[in-house]
Design a protein around this motif. Sequence first.
Motif, PDB file in Angstrom:
ATOM      1  N   VAL A 273       3.237  11.293   1.721  1.00  0.00           N
ATOM      2  CA  VAL A 273       4.107  10.108   1.792  1.00  0.00           C
ATOM      3  C   VAL A 273       4.524   9.843   3.246  1.00  0.00           C
ATOM      4  O   VAL A 273       4.479   8.706   3.717  1.00  0.00           O
ATOM      5  CB  VAL A 273       5.336  10.291   0.884  1.00  0.00           C
ATOM      6  CG1 VAL A 273       6.344   9.181   1.118  1.00  0.00           C
ATOM      7  CG2 VAL A 273       4.924  10.346  -0.585  1.00  0.00           C
TER       8      VAL A 273
ATOM      9  N   GLY B 238      -3.538   7.827  -4.287  1.00  0.00           N
ATOM     10  CA  GLY B 238      -3.915   8.443  -3.016  1.00  0.00           C
ATOM     11  C   GLY B 238      -3.150   9.715  -2.696  1.00  0.00           C
ATOM     12  O   GLY B 238      -3.200  10.196  -1.559  1.00  0.00           O
ATOM     13  N   ARG B 239      -2.462  10.314  -3.673  1.00  0.00           N
ATOM     14  CA  ARG B 239      -1.644  11.500  -3.364  1.00  0.00           C
ATOM     15  C   ARG B 239      -2.502  12.683  -2.915  1.00  0.00           C
ATOM     16  O   ARG B 239      -2.017  13.556  -2.214  1.00  0.00           O
ATOM     17  CB  ARG B 239      -0.778  11.891  -4.564  1.00  0.00           C
ATOM     18  CG  ARG B 239      -1.520  12.360  -5.799  1.00  0.00           C
ATOM     19  CD  ARG B 239      -0.548  12.829  -6.879  1.00  0.00           C
ATOM     20  NE  ARG B 239      -1.242  13.128  -8.125  1.00  0.00           N
ATOM     21  CZ  ARG B 239      -1.552  12.200  -9.013  1.00  0.00           C
ATOM     22  NH1 ARG B 239      -1.243  10.913  -8.783  1.00  0.00           N
ATOM     23  NH2 ARG B 239      -2.198  12.506 -10.135  1.00  0.00           N
TER      24      ARG B 239
ATOM     25  N   ALA C 219       1.645   8.407   5.256  1.00  0.00           N
ATOM     26  CA  ALA C 219       1.437   7.001   4.864  1.00  0.00           C
ATOM     27  C   ALA C 219       2.500   6.112   5.515  1.00  0.00           C
ATOM     28  O   ALA C 219       2.181   5.059   6.084  1.00  0.00           O
ATOM     29  CB  ALA C 219       1.501   6.863   3.343  1.00  0.00           C
TER      30      ALA C 219
ATOM     31  N   THR D 272       0.850  -1.206   0.000  1.00  0.00           N
ATOM     32  CA  THR D 272       0.000   0.000   0.000  1.00  0.00           C
ATOM     33  C   THR D 272       0.882   1.251   0.000  1.00  0.00           C
ATOM     34  O   THR D 272       0.611   2.205  -0.738  1.00  0.00           O
ATOM     35  CB  THR D 272      -0.916   0.007   1.251  1.00  0.00           C
ATOM     36  OG1 THR D 272      -1.630  -1.228   1.290  1.00  0.00           O
ATOM     37  CG2 THR D 272      -1.901   1.162   1.214  1.00  0.00           C
ATOM     38  N   PHE D 273       1.975   1.215   0.788  1.00  0.00           N
ATOM     39  CA  PHE D 273       2.921   2.343   0.788  1.00  0.00           C
ATOM     40  C   PHE D 273       3.578   2.495  -0.582  1.00  0.00           C
ATOM     41  O   PHE D 273       3.734   3.609  -1.096  1.00  0.00           O
ATOM     42  CB  PHE D 273       3.990   2.129   1.871  1.00  0.00           C
ATOM     43  CG  PHE D 273       5.005   3.234   1.945  1.00  0.00           C
ATOM     44  CD1 PHE D 273       6.345   2.995   1.666  1.00  0.00           C
ATOM     45  CD2 PHE D 273       4.620   4.530   2.272  1.00  0.00           C
ATOM     46  CE1 PHE D 273       7.278   4.024   1.719  1.00  0.00           C
ATOM     47  CE2 PHE D 273       5.544   5.561   2.332  1.00  0.00           C
ATOM     48  CZ  PHE D 273       6.883   5.304   2.045  1.00  0.00           C
TER      49      PHE D 273
ATOM     50  N   ARG E 234       1.350   4.282  -2.846  1.00  0.00           N
ATOM     51  CA  ARG E 234       1.368   5.733  -2.571  1.00  0.00           C
ATOM     52  C   ARG E 234       2.581   6.390  -3.224  1.00  0.00           C
ATOM     53  O   ARG E 234       2.472   7.472  -3.806  1.00  0.00           O
ATOM     54  CB  ARG E 234       1.375   6.010  -1.067  1.00  0.00           C
ATOM     55  CG  ARG E 234       1.538   7.502  -0.717  1.00  0.00           C
ATOM     56  CD  ARG E 234       0.418   8.357  -1.302  1.00  0.00           C
ATOM     57  NE  ARG E 234       0.695   9.781  -1.187  1.00  0.00           N
ATOM     58  CZ  ARG E 234       1.417  10.487  -2.081  1.00  0.00           C
ATOM     59  NH1 ARG E 234       1.926   9.872  -3.148  1.00  0.00           N
ATOM     60  NH2 ARG E 234       1.616  11.790  -1.914  1.00  0.00           N
TER      61      ARG E 234
END
Length: 164
Positions: A63, A57-58, A66, A48-49, A52
């Motif tokens: 960052v 999801g930005r 997250a 998931t990271f 990103r």
Amino acid sequence: MPDWLNSLLKLLQGSALGEAVRNAEYLYPVLEASHILGIALLVGPACTFDLRLLGFGRRVVSVTSAARNLLPVSHVGFVIAVITGIALLSAQATVVVGTGAAPWKLGLLILACLNVLVFHGGIYRRVHEWTDAAVTPVAARIGAGVSLTAWTGTVFAGRLLAYT
Ligand code: HEM
């Protein structure tokens, strides 16, 4: 296989742990279920990271935010996967390491770990410069790509241990 590795595997296989994992009823499936739980806690947040870092999801999360919320969970998952993995290995270490998938699993696991060190030791040191950027630096996106590939590959190689 080098002699030192063979002796180490025989030591692990002949240990009280190996004996218990081979003979205690339900211990092997309980370890396997815990291994899968560790993998889920590791690979889920880590990937998931990575998504990103690739821009997903930005508009929702930076960052750094997250990382702060996801990476500690993946660290716990990694510890669970390694501890249960070594316990599973102790049951028949010399057999598992002799399978066709074992070198792939070890190689991809090492690649995934090296990639984490290179990412956090490199581009992530300057994350404050790009934490909210529309597009993350190339090095971050390469890191994300290597991570997604290496963790996914480790999962496939892990499952194929019993089939090769
Ligand atoms: C030191 C680290 C690890 C060791 C020694 C290890 C060892 C093992 C062993 C011996 C098995 C059982 C094979 C079987 O009976 O089918 C296994 C299964 C598996 N491992 Fe690992 N593992 C480690 C880390 C990981 C990690 C980090 C991942 C994923 C990112 C992973 C993914 C898997 C998968 C998907 C399976 C099959 C589980 C199942 O379907 O029951 N392993 N591992």
